[in-house]
Design an enzyme around this catalytic site. Sequence first.
Site, PDB file in Angstrom:
ATOM      1  N   SER A 167       0.816  -1.206   0.000  1.00 32.38           N
ATOM      2  CA  SER A 167       0.000   0.000   0.000  1.00 32.38           C
ATOM      3  C   SER A 167       0.853   1.261   0.000  1.00 32.38           C
ATOM      4  CB  SER A 167      -0.899  -0.005   1.240  1.00 32.38           C
ATOM      5  OG  SER A 167      -0.099  -0.135   2.407  1.00 32.38           O
TER       6      SER A 167
ATOM      7  N   CYS B  63       1.925  -6.329   1.571  1.00 34.20           N
ATOM      8  CA  CYS B  63       0.986  -5.632   2.452  1.00 34.20           C
ATOM      9  C   CYS B  63       0.115  -6.647   3.188  1.00 34.20           C
ATOM     10  CB  CYS B  63       0.119  -4.718   1.589  1.00 34.20           C
ATOM     11  SG  CYS B  63      -1.104  -3.812   2.519  1.00 34.20           S
TER      12      CYS B  63
ATOM     13  N   THR C 129      -2.540  -6.021   4.973  1.00 34.37           N
ATOM     14  CA  THR C 129      -3.963  -5.722   4.802  1.00 34.37           C
ATOM     15  C   THR C 129      -4.468  -6.310   3.480  1.00 34.37           C
ATOM     16  OG1 THR C 129      -3.663  -3.677   6.065  1.00 34.37           O
ATOM     17  CG2 THR C 129      -5.639  -3.840   4.705  1.00 34.37           C
TER      18      THR C 129
ATOM     19  N   THR D 268       3.477  -4.493   7.695  1.00 32.85           N
ATOM     20  CA  THR D 268       4.788  -4.192   7.101  1.00 32.85           C
ATOM     21  C   THR D 268       5.659  -3.288   7.968  1.00 32.85           C
ATOM     22  OG1 THR D 268       3.607  -2.412   5.957  1.00 32.85           O
ATOM     23  CG2 THR D 268       4.114  -4.409   4.680  1.00 32.85           C
ATOM     24  N   HIS D 269       5.019  -2.416   8.766  1.00 31.66           N
ATOM     25  CA  HIS D 269       5.780  -1.414   9.510  1.00 31.66           C
ATOM     26  C   HIS D 269       6.366  -1.931  10.820  1.00 31.66           C
ATOM     27  CE1 HIS D 269       3.684   1.080   6.675  1.00 31.66           C
ATOM     28  NE2 HIS D 269       4.169   2.194   7.179  1.00 31.66           N
TER      29      HIS D 269
HETATM   30  N1  DGL Z   1       1.090  -2.059   4.449  1.00 28.46           N
HETATM   31  C1  DGL Z   1       0.038  -2.060   5.439  1.00 28.46           C
HETATM   32  C2  DGL Z   1      -0.029  -3.441   6.085  1.00 28.46           C
HETATM   33  O1  DGL Z   1       0.936  -4.172   6.132  1.00 28.46           O
HETATM   34  C3  DGL Z   1       0.239  -0.995   6.494  1.00 28.46           C
HETATM   35  C4  DGL Z   1      -0.009   0.402   6.008  1.00 28.46           C
HETATM   36  C5  DGL Z   1      -1.435   0.610   5.545  1.00 28.46           C
HETATM   37  O2  DGL Z   1      -2.358   0.667   6.387  1.00 28.46           O
HETATM   38  O3  DGL Z   1      -1.628   0.711   4.345  1.00 28.46           O
HETATM   39  O4  DGL Z   1      -1.079  -3.827   6.542  1.00 28.46           O
END
Ligand code: DGL
Length: 261
Positions: free
Chosen positions: A8, A70, A72, A182-183
């Site tokens: 994302s 990602c 999500t 991811t973060h």
């Molecule tokens: N990349 C998203 C995840 O791993 C986190 C950032 C977002 O909410 O887009 O879920």
Amino acid sequence: MSWGVFDSGVGGLTVVRALREALPGVRLAYLGDTARVPYGIRSVETVRRYAAEAARFFARDGVRGLIVACNTASAVALDVFEEVFPGKVLGVVEPGVEEAVAATRGGPIGVIGTPATIRSDAYGTRIRERLPGVGVISVACPLFVPLAEEGWTRGEVPRLVAEHYLAPMIEARIDTLVLGCTHYPLLKPVLREVLGEGVRLVDSAEAVARAAARLGIGAGETGGGERFSVTDAGGSFREVAARFLGREIPVLETVHLGPAA
Ligand code: DGL
């Protein structure tokens, strides 16, 4: 031909970093939908629509298959990518589940992620399928995303936020925590400080990289090579990206997704 890596936004660069370590020879094409990040606070319908647009972009780009970095998008839209790349999509949820199931000594298992990932219960459902009866405690941690992007990964502020989010897990004495976003790898030191050494941390970025290696993705490739594309290169993307990737991004392309693209 490259393997596409989709996220994302900037966070999927933790996955690129882990993939690069596990598979030095593989050629990667990263796409971060920075114009529409965050996905984690949006509805399932919206994330699935964005996923369909990203999948079509990768199809036009001619990648061999996709790693959905990602969490999500992996949790609520993996089948959308599968429709475009049948049998050639690897998401982060399944590898994270596998490692959590192997790591636990009876649970309970904690899962943290974005609100959309936690609401989907993608991790919880699969963990309980493998280990019926195991306790799973899932908590959405939306503030971790901006903290990681701002570089606030150590000190009092992230510690207090982590203590707040993880309180039910500490109380339940989890033995394993899945970092389902991811973060979160950037917040490992603070999570470790709050949870103590006894809790095993499952990093979904490392887990997907190990799964990719097991599946033979990039096997026999030696050249490496990366392309980085985003849908909006404004703000401090390059600076934040360098922190997530562990090095500077050499060339950044801006691309357009969407039905008219
Ligand atoms: N990349 C998203 C995840 O791993 C986190 C950032 C977002 O909410 O887009 O879920």
